[in-house]
Design an enzyme around this catalytic site. Structure first.
Site, PDB file in Angstrom:
ATOM      1  N   ASN A 141      -8.767 -23.298  -7.997  1.00 50.12           N
ATOM      2  CA  ASN A 141      -7.555 -22.656  -7.468  1.00 50.12           C
ATOM      3  C   ASN A 141      -7.876 -21.553  -6.453  1.00 50.12           C
ATOM      4  OD1 ASN A 141      -5.973 -24.245  -9.180  1.00 50.12           O
ATOM      5  ND2 ASN A 141      -6.183 -22.776 -10.863  1.00 50.12           N
ATOM      6  N   LYS A 196       3.413  10.118  -1.352  1.00 47.36           N
ATOM      7  CA  LYS A 196       2.009   9.834  -1.666  1.00 47.36           C
ATOM      8  C   LYS A 196       1.786   8.495  -2.344  1.00 47.36           C
ATOM      9  CE  LYS A 196       1.560  14.610  -1.739  1.00 47.36           C
ATOM     10  NZ  LYS A 196       3.019  14.585  -1.482  1.00 47.36           N
ATOM     11  N   ASN A 227       3.759  23.891   1.553  1.00 47.03           N
ATOM     12  CA  ASN A 227       4.437  22.952   2.455  1.00 47.03           C
ATOM     13  C   ASN A 227       3.575  22.566   3.655  1.00 47.03           C
ATOM     14  OD1 ASN A 227       6.459  23.319   0.663  1.00 47.03           O
ATOM     15  ND2 ASN A 227       7.809  24.476   2.033  1.00 47.03           N
ATOM     16  N   SER A 283      -9.096 -23.776 -13.970  1.00 48.49           N
ATOM     17  CA  SER A 283      -7.906 -23.804 -14.818  1.00 48.49           C
ATOM     18  C   SER A 283      -8.343 -23.814 -16.269  1.00 48.49           C
ATOM     19  CB  SER A 283      -7.092 -25.055 -14.514  1.00 48.49           C
ATOM     20  OG  SER A 283      -6.275 -25.378 -15.612  1.00 48.49           O
ATOM     21  N   GLU A 306      -3.739 -17.028  -2.417  1.00 51.14           N
ATOM     22  CA  GLU A 306      -2.339 -16.915  -2.861  1.00 51.14           C
ATOM     23  C   GLU A 306      -1.931 -15.445  -2.946  1.00 51.14           C
ATOM     24  OE1 GLU A 306      -3.654 -19.697  -6.189  1.00 51.14           O
ATOM     25  OE2 GLU A 306      -1.487 -19.917  -6.257  1.00 51.14           O
ATOM     26  N   LYS A 362      -9.552 -28.503 -11.675  1.00 49.57           N
ATOM     27  CA  LYS A 362      -8.906 -27.577 -10.759  1.00 49.57           C
ATOM     28  C   LYS A 362      -9.850 -26.533 -10.166  1.00 49.57           C
ATOM     29  CE  LYS A 362      -4.918 -26.864 -10.068  1.00 49.57           C
ATOM     30  NZ  LYS A 362      -3.898 -26.377 -10.987  1.00 49.57           N
ATOM     31  N   GLN A 404       7.466  14.573  -1.916  1.00 50.49           N
ATOM     32  CA  GLN A 404       6.330  14.332  -2.808  1.00 50.49           C
ATOM     33  C   GLN A 404       6.150  12.829  -3.080  1.00 50.49           C
ATOM     34  OE1 GLN A 404       5.173  17.102  -6.048  1.00 50.49           O
ATOM     35  NE2 GLN A 404       6.069  15.577  -7.400  1.00 50.49           N
ATOM     36  N   SER A 410       2.765  16.183  -9.815  1.00 52.27           N
ATOM     37  CA  SER A 410       2.192  15.122  -8.975  1.00 52.27           C
ATOM     38  C   SER A 410       0.682  15.010  -9.138  1.00 52.27           C
ATOM     39  CB  SER A 410       2.540  15.390  -7.501  1.00 52.27           C
ATOM     40  OG  SER A 410       2.129  16.693  -7.122  1.00 52.27           O
ATOM     41  N   THR A 419       3.945 -27.445  14.254  1.00 49.06           N
ATOM     42  CA  THR A 419       5.165 -26.632  14.301  1.00 49.06           C
ATOM     43  C   THR A 419       6.051 -27.207  13.209  1.00 49.06           C
ATOM     44  OG1 THR A 419       6.380 -28.052  15.820  1.00 49.06           O
ATOM     45  CG2 THR A 419       4.987 -26.354  16.832  1.00 49.06           C
ATOM     46  N   HIS A 420       6.804 -26.359  12.549  1.00 50.74           N
ATOM     47  CA  HIS A 420       7.640 -26.789  11.402  1.00 50.74           C
ATOM     48  C   HIS A 420       6.798 -27.459  10.321  1.00 50.74           C
ATOM     49  CE1 HIS A 420      11.126 -26.283  14.162  1.00 50.74           C
ATOM     50  NE2 HIS A 420      10.291 -26.816  15.046  1.00 50.74           N
TER      51      HIS A 420
HETATM   52  N1  ARG Z   1       3.195  18.500  -4.753  1.00 52.97           N
HETATM   53  C1  ARG Z   1       4.008  18.845  -3.639  1.00 52.97           C
HETATM   54  C2  ARG Z   1       4.185  17.614  -2.744  1.00 52.97           C
HETATM   55  O1  ARG Z   1       3.475  16.728  -2.899  1.00 52.97           O
HETATM   56  C3  ARG Z   1       3.357  19.921  -2.845  1.00 52.97           C
HETATM   57  C4  ARG Z   1       4.310  20.750  -2.049  1.00 52.97           C
HETATM   58  C5  ARG Z   1       5.144  21.575  -2.914  1.00 52.97           C
HETATM   59  N2  ARG Z   1       5.966  22.454  -2.172  1.00 52.97           N
HETATM   60  C6  ARG Z   1       6.997  23.085  -2.738  1.00 52.97           C
HETATM   61  N3  ARG Z   1       7.682  23.890  -1.970  1.00 52.97           N
HETATM   62  N4  ARG Z   1       7.307  22.909  -3.992  1.00 52.97           N
HETATM   63  O2  ARG Z   1       5.053  17.563  -1.925  1.00 52.97           O
END
Ligand code: ARG
Length: 468
Positions: free
Chosen positions: A289, A329, A114, A281, A294, A287, A326, A27, A159-160
């Site tokens: 835009n 993120k 963790n 454009s 958008e 144009k 994981q 990661s 409205t509408h």
């Molecule tokens: N890269 C992991 C995550 O984003 C970190 C935690 C990893 N924990 C584990 N027990 N492998 O979740």
């Protein structure tokens, strides 16, 4: 190392990891942006370990020196990654060990990745929520300033997407200010969702050391300590909460974007975007835009999709930590970045927009917009609203069938439609501005109510800025 130069990641494992495993598992490519939070958390953790007599003061000082060096390398971009750096936590711990030697190996005492990752992410989310809250309030202020400047500019309300009743442009713009103030409140609530410190939960069950989690909490700015270690490492509610707030805010901005697209078209001609917020454009020289407007429209579903995906990641997931988590993120980061960009674009467009008074007024002077007021006039004469609605519907049909406006109807025709109509009063009702100023109810578009609303909106912005 194996033949491809891959490190064996743990003494438990006899074979080095497959390349594709590394690609799906690592990661670092996206969680590196948590590095400043990871360093801050490690500084606090080392301090706590020493305060509790779990490591020596000398080890703490060595860890602090190493972590400060890492912070420097993170901020100036000189941090060098190693092959075994699976994620931000392992990369930083590895570097700390290089710098601090033996002491570096003590940093992870009484901590698991963790509770570590949950803590980093809570710190990140708290900052993201504060940033989004401030940007939403700033945008509400821009809308309020525009509303003040256009408080007496009539336009048709819809409205509408059919012309319905006239309103003041300031009233319409304030609708968005209120949306953004509600968004700001939702982002503020994320601060509560991130208030409990996960660190100290260990892998899931707590740790074998008498740690001081209150000290960690106060070092890292958490109001409280999580009560349950299992919940602490499993909890990603704050990610859901932030994504939900972001999705709602983005949906608001998409509606703003949609209106800017319509309004800047020649068909409406209600506003003109600054050249800095438009593109030309490649083939049609005339144009201009409204691309950013958008894109406000189109980026919103991307954020709600991140929310839906995050529900998918967590739903049915057994306790406690699972690698599934994981995936939180990239959903969170993309939503945070996308929303920040959307808020900046909305701010930029609105700070430089100009409205076209005559086009708004011409559209607002469509007499059919007075239909409800004529019905209410008949109600004032004693007719039931439903019957009045019927009478006015007949007049509108009569006028449009004969290519006339309401004020071009003859006195006899009016009286025939209802003996309660006084033709002079009827004409006066169609006179300029009367339909707007008749909206006297609180929260309505009439000038007195609108002035009150402007003051209330400004007070709400001050309260929001004060975090109340
Ligand atoms: N890269 C992991 C995550 O984003 C970190 C935690 C990893 N924990 C584990 N027990 N492998 O979740």
């Amino acid at each position: 190392m194996n033949a491809r130069g891959r490190l064996i990641s743990s003494p438990r494992l006899a074979m080095s990891q497959d390349d594709a495993f590394r690609r799906i598992n690592d990661s670092l490519a996206f969680d590196w942006r948590l590095a400043p939070y990871d360093v801050a958390q490690s500084l606090a953790h080392a301090k706590m370990l020493a305060a509790c007599g779990i490591i020596s003061a000398g080890d703490r000082d060595a860890l602090h020196r190493a972590l400060e060096q890492v912070a420097q390398e993170v901020s100036d971009g000189s941090f060098v990654f190693a092959d075994g750096d699976e994620d931000v936590h392992m990369a930083i711990e590895r570097r700390v060990s290089e710098l601090a030697g033996e002491a570096g190996g003590r940093l992870h005492t009484a901590r698991s990745r963790n509770d570590q990752v949950a803590t980093d992410l809570a710190l990140f989310t708290r900052d993201a929520a504060l940033g989004a809250e401030a940007a939403a309030i700033d945008l509400a202020q821009t809308l309020l300033d525009l509303a003040r400047a256009h408080a007496d500019w009539p336009m048709p309300g819809y409205t509408h997407l059919q012309r319905a009743q006239p309103v003041y442009l300031g009233h319409h713009l304030l609708a968005y200010a209120w949306m953004l103030l509600r968004d700001a409140r939702r982002f503020r609530a994320v601060l509560t969702a991130t208030a409990a410190l996960p660190l100290g939960a260990g892998a899931l069950a707590g740790v074998n050391f008498a740690t001081d989690r209150e000290l960690l909490a106060s070092e890292l700015g958490f109001a409280e300590v999580s009560e349950n270690s299992i919940d602490a490492v499993s909890n990603r509610d704050f990610v859901l909460d932030h994504l939900a707030a972001a999705a709602t805010c983005a949906t608001h901005l998409s509606r703003l974007g949609a209106e800017l697209v319509l309004w800047s078209s020649e068909e409406f001609g209600f506003c003109e975007l600054s050249d800095a917020w438009a593109s030309g454009s490649s083939i049609m020289p005339q144009k201009k835009n409204p691309d950013a407007a958008e894109l406000l429209r189109a980026k919103a579903p991307r954020i709600s999709a991140r929310l839906a995906a995050m529900h998918g990641v967590l739903h049915g997931l057994p306790l406690t930590y699972n690698k599934d988590m994981q995936e939180d993120k990239e959903h969170l980061f993309d939503a945070v970045d996308t929303l920040a960009l959307m808020l900046a674009a909305a701010q930029g467009m609105l700070q430089t927009i100009s409205f076209r008074r005559e086009r708004l007024a011409a559209a607002a002077s469509d007499e059919l917009l007075a239909a409800t007021d004529i019905a209410d006039y008949l109600v004032g004469k004693g007719l039931a609203f439903r019957s009045a609605h019927h009478v006015v519907g007949g007049l509108v049909r009569l006028a449009s069938a004969s290519g006339r406006t309401l004020s071009q109807l003859a006195a006899a025709e009016l009286r025939e439609a209802s003996p309660l109509i006084d033709p002079r009063e009827f004409q006066a009702l169609l006179g300029d501005g009367a339909w707007l100023e008749s909206k006297v109810s609180r929260g309505g578009t009439g000038s007195a109510a609108l002035r009150e609303q402007l003051a209330h909106a400004q007070a709400a912005i001050e309260r929001a800025r004060a975090g109340a």
